[in-house]
Scaffold this active site. Structure first.
Site, short mmCIF file in Angstrom:
data_model
loop_
_atom_site.label_atom_id
_atom_site.label_comp_id
_atom_site.label_asym_id
_atom_site.label_seq_id
_atom_site.Cartn_x
_atom_site.Cartn_y
_atom_site.Cartn_z
N TYR A 79 88.28 92.31 41.66
CA TYR A 79 86.90 92.50 42.14
C TYR A 79 85.89 92.21 41.05
O TYR A 79 84.91 91.50 41.25
CB TYR A 79 86.72 93.94 42.66
CG TYR A 79 85.38 94.14 43.35
CD1 TYR A 79 85.26 93.99 44.72
CD2 TYR A 79 84.25 94.46 42.61
CE1 TYR A 79 84.04 94.14 45.35
CE2 TYR A 79 83.02 94.61 43.23
CZ TYR A 79 82.91 94.45 44.60
OH TYR A 79 81.70 94.59 45.21
N PHE A 131 64.25 70.25 49.66
CA PHE A 131 65.30 70.10 50.67
C PHE A 131 64.98 71.10 51.80
O PHE A 131 64.30 72.09 51.57
CB PHE A 131 66.66 70.38 50.03
CG PHE A 131 67.80 70.29 51.01
CD1 PHE A 131 68.11 69.09 51.62
CD2 PHE A 131 68.56 71.41 51.31
CE1 PHE A 131 69.16 69.01 52.53
CE2 PHE A 131 69.61 71.33 52.22
CZ PHE A 131 69.90 70.13 52.83
N ASP A 132 65.48 70.88 53.02
CA ASP A 132 65.03 71.73 54.15
C ASP A 132 65.36 73.22 53.98
O ASP A 132 64.53 74.06 54.30
CB ASP A 132 65.41 71.19 55.53
CG ASP A 132 66.81 70.66 55.64
OD1 ASP A 132 67.58 70.86 54.67
OD2 ASP A 132 67.15 70.04 56.65
N ASP A 221 66.88 71.64 41.19
CA ASP A 221 67.75 71.84 42.35
C ASP A 221 68.81 70.75 42.18
O ASP A 221 68.58 69.58 42.48
CB ASP A 221 66.94 71.67 43.64
CG ASP A 221 67.81 71.90 44.88
OD1 ASP A 221 69.03 72.07 44.74
OD2 ASP A 221 67.25 71.88 45.99
N ALA A 223 72.01 69.83 43.12
CA ALA A 223 73.19 69.58 43.97
C ALA A 223 73.91 68.27 43.60
O ALA A 223 75.13 68.20 43.65
CB ALA A 223 72.77 69.55 45.44
N LYS A 264 78.35 69.77 46.87
CA LYS A 264 78.12 68.34 46.63
C LYS A 264 78.82 67.95 45.33
O LYS A 264 80.03 67.79 45.33
CB LYS A 264 76.62 68.04 46.60
CG LYS A 264 75.94 68.07 47.96
CD LYS A 264 75.68 69.45 48.47
CE LYS A 264 74.80 69.46 49.70
NZ LYS A 264 73.75 70.46 49.64
N HIS A 455 67.49 70.46 66.24
CA HIS A 455 68.47 69.37 66.18
C HIS A 455 69.92 69.84 66.27
O HIS A 455 70.78 69.10 66.71
CB HIS A 455 68.25 68.52 64.92
CG HIS A 455 68.32 69.27 63.63
ND1 HIS A 455 67.30 70.07 63.19
CD2 HIS A 455 69.30 69.36 62.71
CE1 HIS A 455 67.63 70.60 62.04
NE2 HIS A 455 68.84 70.19 61.71
C1 LIG Z 1 72.75 71.06 50.23
C2 LIG Z 1 71.53 71.30 49.47
C3 LIG Z 1 70.98 72.58 49.34
C4 LIG Z 1 71.53 73.78 50.08
O1 LIG Z 1 72.82 74.05 49.73
P1 LIG Z 1 73.90 74.71 50.72
O2 LIG Z 1 75.11 74.80 49.84
O3 LIG Z 1 74.07 73.79 51.88
O4 LIG Z 1 73.38 76.05 51.10
C5 LIG Z 1 69.86 72.72 48.55
N1 LIG Z 1 69.30 71.68 47.93
C6 LIG Z 1 69.80 70.42 48.03
C7 LIG Z 1 69.13 69.31 47.31
C8 LIG Z 1 70.91 70.19 48.81
O5 LIG Z 1 71.39 68.95 48.92
#
Ligand SMILES: *Cc1c(COP(=O)(O)O)cnc(C)c1O
Length: 463
Positions: A79, A131-132, A221, A223, A264, A455
């Site tokens: 844990y 990002f959304d 950010d 990813a 990613k 969507h």
């Molecule tokens: C995928 C993504 C996120 C969100 O990440 P999740 O792991 O899907 O929650 C945030 N910012 C960018 C640029 C992304 O491509």
């Protein structure tokens, strides 16, 4: 024996071979028609077992390496203070140079925690493009999410090498007019919502200078940080001799903190992190983490996940992998471009985007050309893509017609280390076939939709 010239292959081969195989679903055309009917034309509702080539997303869809699977077996499921966490922390810290490493179950959990602490009513978060889920978490905190990408980043035909760059002049003006209201500046690498386009190192250095001038922290950010580093190595003047790792470390070094979806460039099927140097902020974020994600040494992940992610984060900076990755996306783009298929330019890192308005000039944006192309690719070839256009970002007006989005794109996202070149040749052939018969494709209407994020669940009918 006469010497022959040194073999200099033009073919970029996959730098791995296949050890475990997963059968590829090959539904017949009739089965695909039936699946579309059951899904009411919404590809999110099609079962994966009815999809031959799944290009819906590159998120969480990577194939893990033998070293990652071995790390899964070595996972420590304690844990608190698990060995797997310390492996994860060491690798993330070595890459990012940040003192505090907070694991999260995916990127949006890190977003919710960070913006839950620094966001709030009256605050603004400028970025190149949010990002959304990032935008949604900023807005859920009560703050405002502001996009300040360079103008070329909004032009689908511009061939600018770094279309993800921040408009530095607009950023400076924004920080001046919003003094005291901006808790941090966010730079998304690569710029996902802008077509997976990279941000240059030169631009990141300029953003850092502007942030210093106004005393505002800079966060990434991150990813797709490794794909971004590779683009910098290829395209940013003076960066050609450096390794992708050195460039990546400089990118993180320019920032005060970072968020990452490890689904990613972490080669993870699940996972994320938040890193930062500020002790007081880290304490608040860890308290928020414990409330909903879990203890500070696992953050919603199993020990085995942390172990596999630590390995993935090292592997993704292998330059043979990055050269292959970017070349394989480019390969699809080049072949479609040569065949006259309208595309978002230039090729991005993780996806190829079809420009549905130019693909179907006879279908007006209000009749959902992106959805039409996306459905045709599935019906004809079993390829699943995703519409990024009026379905995703538009809305239904009072008279029942559609308010179009800025662009109507169809994204073909390429999972990492999953499909081979022959799979991509099949995709290219299918897109060219659908494009050749585009006049036969008509528009769609939405027959049912929820109030938000339509969507994912709305239903379609052909016009
Ligand atoms: C995928 C993504 C996120 C969100 O990440 P999740 O792991 O899907 O929650 C945030 N910012 C960018 C640029 C992304 O491509």
């Amino acid at each position: 024996m006469s010497a022959i010239p040194v073999f200099a292959p033009q073919t970029v081969i996959e730098p791995f071979r296949v050890k475990v195989v997963e059968p590829l679903p090959l539904p017949s055309r009739a089965e695909r028609e039936r699946a579309l009917e059951l899904a009411h034309g919404n590809l999110f509702n099609v079962r994966a077992q009815d999809v031959t080539i799944d290009l819906m997303t590159d998120s969480g869809t990577s194939a893990m390496s033998q070293e990652q699977w071995a790390a899964m077996m070595r996972g420590d499921e304690s844990y608190a203070g698990a060995r797997s966490f310390f492996e994860f922390e060491r690798v993330v810290r070595e890459l990012t140079g940040k003192k505090h490493v907070i694991p999260t179950h995916q990127g949006r959990a890190a977003e919710r925690i960070l913006f839950g602490v620094v966001g709030g009513a009256g605050r603004s978060i400028p970025a190149n493009t949010h990002f959304d889920t990032t935008r949604a978490n900023v807005e859920a905190s009560g703050a405002e999410a502001v996009d300040l990408v360079i103008p070329e980043g909004l032009d689908p035909e511009s061939e600018h090498p770094f279309k993800g760059n921040v408009d530095v002049a607009r950023l400076a003006t924004f920080l001046e007019t919003h003094a005291g209201k901006v808790p941090l500046v966010l730079v998304t690498i690569t710029n996902n919502s802008g077509g997976g386009q990279p941000v240059s190192l030169t631009n990141m250095r300029e953003v850092r200078r502007v942030c210093d001038r106004f005393g505002v922290p800079l966060f990434l950010d991150a990813a797709r940080f490794a794909e971004n580093a590779w683009f910098i190595k290829q395209r940013d003047p003076g960066q050609q001799e450096r390794s992708a790792r050195e460039i990546a470390r400089e990118m993180f070094g320019l920032a005060d903190g970072a968020l990452m979806s490890m689904k990613k460039d972490g080669f993870g099927n699940m996972g994320g992190f938040l890193v930062l140097n500020d002790d007081a902020l880290a304490l608040e974020c860890r308290n928020a983490l414990i409330l909903t994600e879990g203890f500070t040494t696992y953050g919603g992940l199993a020990g085995r996940d942390l172990g596999a992610l630590a390995v993935g984060l090292e592997e993704v900076l292998d330059e043979r992998y990055l050269a292959y990755r970017i070349a394989s996306t480019r390969y699809v783009w080049d072949h479609l471009r040569a065949a006259g298929v309208p595309l978002l330019a230039p090729a991005g890192g993780h996806a190829v985007y079809l420009d549905a308005r130019r693909f179907l000039p006879h279908v007006p944006p209000a009749e959902l050309p992106g959805q039409s192309v996306s459905i045709a690719l599935y019906r004809e070839a079993g390829i699943r893509s995703v519409e990024i256009g009026t379905v995703m970002f538009g809305h239904t007006l009072a008279d029942g017609t559609q308010q179009p989005a800025a662009l109507d794109l169809v994204r073909l996202a390429i999972p990492r280390r999953v499909y081979t070149q022959s799979h991509m040749d099949y995709v290219v052939e299918a897109v060219i076939h659908v494009h050749a018969h585009r006049e036969a494709l008509g528009g769609y209407r939405i027959t049912e939709e929820p109030a938000r994020l339509r969507h994912f669940t709305c239903a379609f009918a052909p016009l």
